[in-house]
Design a protein around this motif. Sequence first.
Motif, PDB file in Angstrom:
ATOM      1  N   PRO A 164       0.933  -1.132  -0.259  1.00 49.21           N
ATOM      2  CA  PRO A 164      -0.183   0.119  -0.183  1.00 49.21           C
ATOM      3  C   PRO A 164       0.789   1.300   0.466  1.00 49.21           C
ATOM      4  O   PRO A 164       2.223   1.436   0.745  1.00 49.21           O
ATOM      5  N   ARG A 165      -0.087   2.066  -0.902  1.00 45.33           N
ATOM      6  CA  ARG A 165       0.919   3.690  -0.819  1.00 45.33           C
ATOM      7  C   ARG A 165       0.749   4.250   0.392  1.00 45.33           C
ATOM      8  O   ARG A 165      -0.080   4.191   1.308  1.00 45.33           O
ATOM      9  N   GLU A 166       1.925   5.018   1.239  1.00 42.71           N
ATOM     10  CA  GLU A 166       1.186   6.021   2.251  1.00 42.71           C
ATOM     11  C   GLU A 166       1.241   7.377   2.134  1.00 42.71           C
ATOM     12  O   GLU A 166       1.649   7.572   0.590  1.00 42.71           O
ATOM     13  N   PRO A 167       0.856   8.163   2.222  1.00 43.17           N
ATOM     14  CA  PRO A 167      -0.009   9.190   2.712  1.00 43.17           C
ATOM     15  C   PRO A 167       1.717  10.413   1.345  1.00 43.17           C
ATOM     16  O   PRO A 167       1.283  11.224   0.607  1.00 43.17           O
ATOM     17  N   GLY A 168       2.754   9.989   1.964  1.00 45.86           N
ATOM     18  CA  GLY A 168       3.910  10.952   1.949  1.00 45.86           C
ATOM     19  C   GLY A 168       4.277  10.681   0.235  1.00 45.86           C
ATOM     20  O   GLY A 168       5.254  10.731  -0.404  1.00 45.86           O
ATOM     21  N   ASP A 169       3.751   8.964  -0.275  1.00 47.19           N
ATOM     22  CA  ASP A 169       4.222   8.415  -1.166  1.00 47.19           C
ATOM     23  C   ASP A 169       3.022   9.442  -2.335  1.00 47.19           C
ATOM     24  O   ASP A 169       4.271   9.430  -3.599  1.00 47.19           O
ATOM     25  N   PHE A 170       2.051   9.444  -2.136  1.00 42.05           N
ATOM     26  CA  PHE A 170       0.983  10.528  -3.065  1.00 42.05           C
ATOM     27  C   PHE A 170       2.235  11.888  -3.132  1.00 42.05           C
ATOM     28  O   PHE A 170       1.697  11.730  -4.537  1.00 42.05           O
ATOM     29  N   ASN A 171       2.657  12.302  -2.579  1.00 43.02           N
ATOM     30  CA  ASN A 171       3.130  13.585  -2.943  1.00 43.02           C
ATOM     31  C   ASN A 171       4.022  14.042  -3.453  1.00 43.02           C
ATOM     32  O   ASN A 171       4.649  14.703  -4.041  1.00 43.02           O
ATOM     33  N   LEU A 172       4.975  12.881  -2.779  1.00 41.49           N
ATOM     34  CA  LEU A 172       6.464  12.181  -3.863  1.00 41.49           C
ATOM     35  C   LEU A 172       5.998  12.354  -5.654  1.00 41.49           C
ATOM     36  O   LEU A 172       6.265  13.080  -5.842  1.00 41.49           O
ATOM     37  N   LEU A 173       4.727  11.487  -5.726  1.00 44.34           N
ATOM     38  CA  LEU A 173       4.332  10.949  -7.036  1.00 44.34           C
ATOM     39  C   LEU A 173       3.352  12.900  -7.186  1.00 44.34           C
ATOM     40  O   LEU A 173       4.089  12.955  -8.510  1.00 44.34           O
ATOM     41  N   ALA A 174       3.218  13.849  -6.814  1.00 45.75           N
ATOM     42  CA  ALA A 174       2.390  14.542  -7.165  1.00 45.75           C
ATOM     43  C   ALA A 174       3.618  15.438  -7.666  1.00 45.75           C
ATOM     44  O   ALA A 174       3.777  16.526  -8.629  1.00 45.75           O
ATOM     45  N   ASN A 175       4.992  15.274  -6.695  1.00 46.30           N
ATOM     46  CA  ASN A 175       6.030  16.131  -7.450  1.00 46.30           C
ATOM     47  C   ASN A 175       6.719  16.113  -8.900  1.00 46.30           C
ATOM     48  O   ASN A 175       7.310  16.846  -9.403  1.00 46.30           O
ATOM     49  N   TYR A 176       6.822  14.736  -9.337  1.00 46.25           N
ATOM     50  CA  TYR A 176       7.125  14.863  -9.895  1.00 46.25           C
ATOM     51  C   TYR A 176       5.617  14.925 -11.088  1.00 46.25           C
ATOM     52  O   TYR A 176       6.864  15.262 -11.953  1.00 46.25           O
ATOM     53  N   ALA A 177       4.605  14.437 -10.963  1.00 46.18           N
ATOM     54  CA  ALA A 177       3.844  15.108 -11.947  1.00 46.18           C
ATOM     55  C   ALA A 177       4.171  16.893 -12.245  1.00 46.18           C
ATOM     56  O   ALA A 177       3.715  16.893 -13.336  1.00 46.18           O
ATOM     57  N   ARG A 178       4.806  17.783 -11.506  1.00 49.08           N
ATOM     58  CA  ARG A 178       4.056  18.806 -11.561  1.00 49.08           C
ATOM     59  C   ARG A 178       5.839  18.909 -12.489  1.00 49.08           C
ATOM     60  O   ARG A 178       6.065  19.888 -12.863  1.00 49.08           O
ATOM     61  N   ARG A 179       6.947  18.767 -12.423  1.00 44.27           N
ATOM     62  CA  ARG A 179       8.531  18.366 -12.654  1.00 44.27           C
ATOM     63  C   ARG A 179       7.833  17.995 -14.168  1.00 44.27           C
ATOM     64  O   ARG A 179       8.644  18.528 -15.361  1.00 44.27           O
ATOM     65  N   LEU A 180       7.298  17.136 -14.443  1.00 43.13           N
ATOM     66  CA  LEU A 180       7.153  16.336 -15.323  1.00 43.13           C
ATOM     67  C   LEU A 180       6.068  17.290 -16.692  1.00 43.13           C
ATOM     68  O   LEU A 180       6.570  17.849 -17.537  1.00 43.13           O
TER      69      LEU A 180
END
Length: 286
Positions: free
Chosen positions: A47-63
Amino acid sequence: MNRLLLALLLLAAAPLQAAEIKLSTWNIAWLTLRPPTDRALPRDLTPREPGDFNLLANYARRLDADVLALQEVDGPEAAARILDPRDYNFFFADERDIQRTGFAVRRNLRVIRNADLEELDLNPHARFSLRRGTDITVEVDGRMLRLLSVHLKAGCREAADEGRDCETLMQQSEILAGWISARRREGTAFAILGDFNRRFPTPRDPVLSQLNAAAPLTRANEGVSNPCWSDARGGRPFISHILLGGPARGWLVPDSLRVMIYAERERSMRQRLSDHCPISVRLRVG
């Protein structure tokens, strides 16, 4: 000559700048908001932790993609955890599976939703069925670009592989070839993006050959190794691809292919982020 008139004449004589968009694809590996106890999820899924979603969101913004083809995303609610819905509209295959294909498209782009390519799901009643293709048309500076997000059958990565998985993949390839043939008859600019679960070491690969027979294609990541989660041995062959057809082949900006790799290198992060990295190209539409 009046200076204002001269400026207007010079402006009229200047060549029009073609619009440019960033086109990307990303398999985000079981991106869902469901609890780990949900019976629809594999028992061994981390399962993903809340911090994992934050990391993915940061990468999505960079993308910072204009159009992002998605795979293994459990609908718009899950997508909205990493992509700001104020910036993107979401389009997903009309099915209840967790591993869905879809698109996130900048809100300033007009989108036409086409019927799903349902035929790609050869096992619609299975617990873990195959995935439909999500089919949209995006208008860019008055030009229409037809896009298909796909996630094909796993288990047949190499041309030398055999068995039921390969039979299924070849059936899906035939369906894709039919979709490509229809676009060729229309004279439409198009792209197929996503997780093909197949390495294409040469254009003679049986799957790629079948698709190219339907219409000439440009594979944007041809001849390049994938640095995603690479180790001391170097990069790996891609199994996600961006295929361009019709006028879109001429829109590809040279040397614009990019792979966004993760800063996190721990093996456990492959499940908490994704075992796939986003890949992208730029298209100069005109």
